[in-house]
Scaffold this motif. Structure first.
Motif, PDB file in Angstrom:
ATOM      1  N   TRP A  96      61.481  39.636  35.367  1.00 55.45           N
ATOM      2  CA  TRP A  96      61.864  40.886  35.899  1.00 55.45           C
ATOM      3  C   TRP A  96      60.353  41.986  35.347  1.00 55.45           C
ATOM      4  O   TRP A  96      59.946  43.264  36.397  1.00 55.45           O
ATOM      5  CB  TRP A  96      63.065  41.572  36.041  1.00 55.45           C
ATOM      6  CG  TRP A  96      63.441  42.192  37.042  1.00 55.45           C
ATOM      7  CD1 TRP A  96      62.469  42.408  38.334  1.00 55.45           C
ATOM      8  CD2 TRP A  96      63.141  43.903  35.971  1.00 55.45           C
ATOM      9  NE1 TRP A  96      63.114  43.798  39.085  1.00 55.45           N
ATOM     10  CE2 TRP A  96      64.030  44.756  38.128  1.00 55.45           C
ATOM     11  CE3 TRP A  96      63.667  44.710  35.259  1.00 55.45           C
ATOM     12  CZ2 TRP A  96      64.590  45.741  37.937  1.00 55.45           C
ATOM     13  CZ3 TRP A  96      64.250  46.541  34.894  1.00 55.45           C
ATOM     14  CH2 TRP A  96      64.698  46.550  36.599  1.00 55.45           C
ATOM     15  N   ALA A  97      60.861  42.174  34.025  1.00 53.03           N
ATOM     16  CA  ALA A  97      60.756  43.724  33.417  1.00 53.03           C
ATOM     17  C   ALA A  97      58.983  43.553  33.321  1.00 53.03           C
ATOM     18  O   ALA A  97      57.974  44.893  33.452  1.00 53.03           O
ATOM     19  CB  ALA A  97      61.219  43.655  31.671  1.00 53.03           C
ATOM     20  N   TYR A  98      58.439  42.551  32.878  1.00 56.02           N
ATOM     21  CA  TYR A  98      57.118  42.119  33.194  1.00 56.02           C
ATOM     22  C   TYR A  98      56.432  42.422  34.476  1.00 56.02           C
ATOM     23  O   TYR A  98      55.192  42.821  33.993  1.00 56.02           O
ATOM     24  CB  TYR A  98      56.853  40.708  32.589  1.00 56.02           C
ATOM     25  CG  TYR A  98      55.216  39.912  32.747  1.00 56.02           C
ATOM     26  CD1 TYR A  98      54.249  40.361  31.625  1.00 56.02           C
ATOM     27  CD2 TYR A  98      55.027  39.184  33.571  1.00 56.02           C
ATOM     28  CE1 TYR A  98      52.686  39.772  32.059  1.00 56.02           C
ATOM     29  CE2 TYR A  98      53.902  38.712  33.895  1.00 56.02           C
ATOM     30  CZ  TYR A  98      52.382  38.873  32.721  1.00 56.02           C
ATOM     31  OH  TYR A  98      51.493  38.432  33.052  1.00 56.02           O
ATOM     32  N   TYR A  99      57.304  41.919  35.199  1.00 50.56           N
ATOM     33  CA  TYR A  99      55.787  42.326  36.609  1.00 50.56           C
ATOM     34  C   TYR A  99      56.305  43.349  37.118  1.00 50.56           C
ATOM     35  O   TYR A  99      55.002  44.722  37.304  1.00 50.56           O
ATOM     36  CB  TYR A  99      57.075  41.347  37.683  1.00 50.56           C
ATOM     37  CG  TYR A  99      56.869  41.248  38.686  1.00 50.56           C
ATOM     38  CD1 TYR A  99      55.552  40.571  39.265  1.00 50.56           C
ATOM     39  CD2 TYR A  99      57.348  42.369  39.659  1.00 50.56           C
ATOM     40  CE1 TYR A  99      55.140  40.833  40.256  1.00 50.56           C
ATOM     41  CE2 TYR A  99      56.925  42.261  40.902  1.00 50.56           C
ATOM     42  CZ  TYR A  99      55.406  41.780  41.902  1.00 50.56           C
ATOM     43  OH  TYR A  99      55.265  41.721  43.013  1.00 50.56           O
ATOM     44  N   LEU A 100      57.009  44.803  36.185  1.00 48.14           N
ATOM     45  CA  LEU A 100      57.311  45.660  36.722  1.00 48.14           C
ATOM     46  C   LEU A 100      56.734  46.529  36.221  1.00 48.14           C
ATOM     47  O   LEU A 100      55.504  46.941  36.584  1.00 48.14           O
ATOM     48  CB  LEU A 100      58.382  46.500  36.751  1.00 48.14           C
ATOM     49  CG  LEU A 100      59.360  46.729  37.342  1.00 48.14           C
ATOM     50  CD1 LEU A 100      59.882  45.286  38.519  1.00 48.14           C
ATOM     51  CD2 LEU A 100      60.631  47.762  37.962  1.00 48.14           C
ATOM     52  N   LEU A 101      56.239  46.271  34.146  1.00 49.53           N
ATOM     53  CA  LEU A 101      55.207  46.985  33.663  1.00 49.53           C
ATOM     54  C   LEU A 101      53.453  46.824  34.036  1.00 49.53           C
ATOM     55  O   LEU A 101      52.779  47.316  33.848  1.00 49.53           O
ATOM     56  CB  LEU A 101      55.630  46.694  32.340  1.00 49.53           C
ATOM     57  CG  LEU A 101      57.015  47.509  31.985  1.00 49.53           C
ATOM     58  CD1 LEU A 101      57.596  46.565  30.795  1.00 49.53           C
ATOM     59  CD2 LEU A 101      57.399  48.710  31.682  1.00 49.53           C
ATOM     60  N   ASP A 102      53.760  45.343  33.842  1.00 50.91           N
ATOM     61  CA  ASP A 102      51.880  44.452  34.186  1.00 50.91           C
ATOM     62  C   ASP A 102      51.696  45.222  35.609  1.00 50.91           C
ATOM     63  O   ASP A 102      50.480  45.364  36.365  1.00 50.91           O
ATOM     64  CB  ASP A 102      52.331  43.381  33.596  1.00 50.91           C
ATOM     65  CG  ASP A 102      50.861  42.810  33.235  1.00 50.91           C
ATOM     66  OD1 ASP A 102      49.813  43.254  32.622  1.00 50.91           O
ATOM     67  OD2 ASP A 102      50.335  42.426  34.404  1.00 50.91           O
TER      68      ASP A 102
END
Length: 408
Positions: free
Chosen positions: A229-235
């Motif tokens: 989830w965090a990776y998807y938002l940030l990247d």
């Protein structure tokens, strides 16, 4: 007193959640493998939640709360002491992580099962709502304070704030004066027998069994999504770290509101519908995420969606917890709660492995979509149960002791 104990310990724990990995990476230059091992060992004691629940039912809960707080404080104090002496190692951090995890498991089993003994059944839902709101505020405040402390005094010394919070928590519990009964202790059975009796009790109480099954399947679906989830938002969506923090902050505010308003919502639409809506909003809230693209407009949409999701998640969470606590026999409160903890926490590691496998076959967005679809399963479970028609929390069902049922 319990409210103060939980709030102060949660705010301090949020500091350590930031400080320990920062200490491992920034000052001890831990490898990626060592960081992963540190995170794994911190979660490992969850595997022994059933034993903690049995101990909670077997012995008075106040001494367990105090002992777990003091053990956590003592473990944390060793970190700045070793840092000053120049002897701090990643191995010591791993030992501290295990002690903190074990203390949390024991503390949570005793604290959650103690609440029904502190308040009347009619006030239990309101008490859970206040605890949920205080926990959300304390966790958010602790995270912000932890970031400031790590920057100001360094990660090794910032954990002293968490040690002080555990001492304060123990002081709050020490001042509580409540009569406690420990039915399980009078039976003189072995701990393994107590655990087996608790599991049988849970499986024979249909409402409790259904709610715990729904919680564990929801936990699996959420864990699949949270892996990336965090990776998807940030990247992929190019959300900046500051914007990411704002999104999380807005979402947290929704969680606080949901906890505070849970009793009113349940009084208006019913306890069963409140629980089911909370579960149903979770997969629906993932649709904007899967459709989102880069840019501030989508970030606003994601922040609002997360706030709505956490609003209903906490409203549902306090409602289902109150329902389970009311229905559960006092002699099985600790074991009932630990069964829920074991299944929900135990679903996360295999979910992370599943997400890792899916991302190799599909892509990140498709993996998130699978996680969202899995969150529909608990909604189906709840809709197929009598919970859907439940407007008020019913009286406790009479369930024979598990060991009697096992021999009949």
């Amino acid at each position: 007193m319990l409210l103060g104990s939980e709030a102060v310990s949660l705010s301090g724990s949020a500091v350590s959640t930031l400080a320990l990995p920062a200490l491992a990476v920034l000052e001890l230059h831990a490898s990626t493998t060592e960081v992963a091992v540190l995170a794994f060992l911190g979660q490992l004691p969850n595997a022994f939640a059933l034993w903690a629940g049995a101990l909670s039912d077997r012995h008075p809960k106040r001494p367990q709360l105090i002992a777990s707080d003091l053990a956590a404080a003592g473990a944390l104090v060793t970190i700045p002491a070793a840092a000053v002496a120049g002897a701090l190692t990643v191995g010591q951090l791993c030992v501290v992580a295990i002690v903190l995890g074990a203390a949390k498991v024991v503390h949570d089993a005793a604290a959650i099962s103690l609440l029904p003994a502190l308040v009347q059944p009619a006030r239990l839902h309101d008490a859970n709502a206040k605890l949920g709101a205080a926990s959300a505020v304390a966790d958010s405040a602790g995270t912000n304070a932890g970031a400031a402390l790590v920057s100001a005094v360094g990660p090794a010394h910032s954990v002293l704030a968490d040690a002080v919070s555990f001492l304060a928590s123990a002081a709050f519990v020490w001042r509580m004066r409540i009569p406690e009964t420990t039915t399980a202790a009078r039976t003189r059975t072995g701990l393994a027998r107590d655990i087996a009796d608790g599991l049988r009790y849970v499986t024979r109480q249909p409402t409790i069994r259904t709610v715990i099954a729904a919680l564990s399947t929801l936990s699996f679906g959420l864990a699949v999504m949270n892996t990336y989830w965090a990776y998807y938002l940030l990247d992929r969506l190019s959300v900046s770290p500051s914007a990411f923090g704002v999104i999380m902050g807005i979402g947290g505010a929704g969680g606080v509101a949901g906890a505070l308003l849970a009793p009113r919502i349940a009084a208006r639409i019913g306890i069963g519908p409140t629980i089911i809506v909370g579960f149903a909003v979770s997969p629906l809230a993932q649709v904007p995420l899967l459709c989102a693209g880069p840019g501030p407009r989508w970030q606003i949409v994601l922040a609002v969606t997360l706030a709505v999701q956490l609003f209903w998640a906490t409203a549902s969470g306090t409602s289902q917890r109150s329902l389970r606590q009311t229905l559960c026999d006092p002699a099985f409160q600790g074991r009932m709660q630990s069964a829920s903890t074991t299944l929900t926490a135990g679903a996360r590691p295999p979910a992370a492995v599943t997400a890792g496998g899916l991302v190799l076959l599909l892509d990140v967005r498709a993996t998130l979509a699978v996680g969202a679809l899995l969150q529909v399963v608990p909604v189906v479970l709840l809709l197929a149960s009598p919970i859907r028609a439940m407007r008020k929390i019913p009286a406790r069902a009479v369930v024979p002791p598990a060991h009697e049922g096992a021999t009949s």
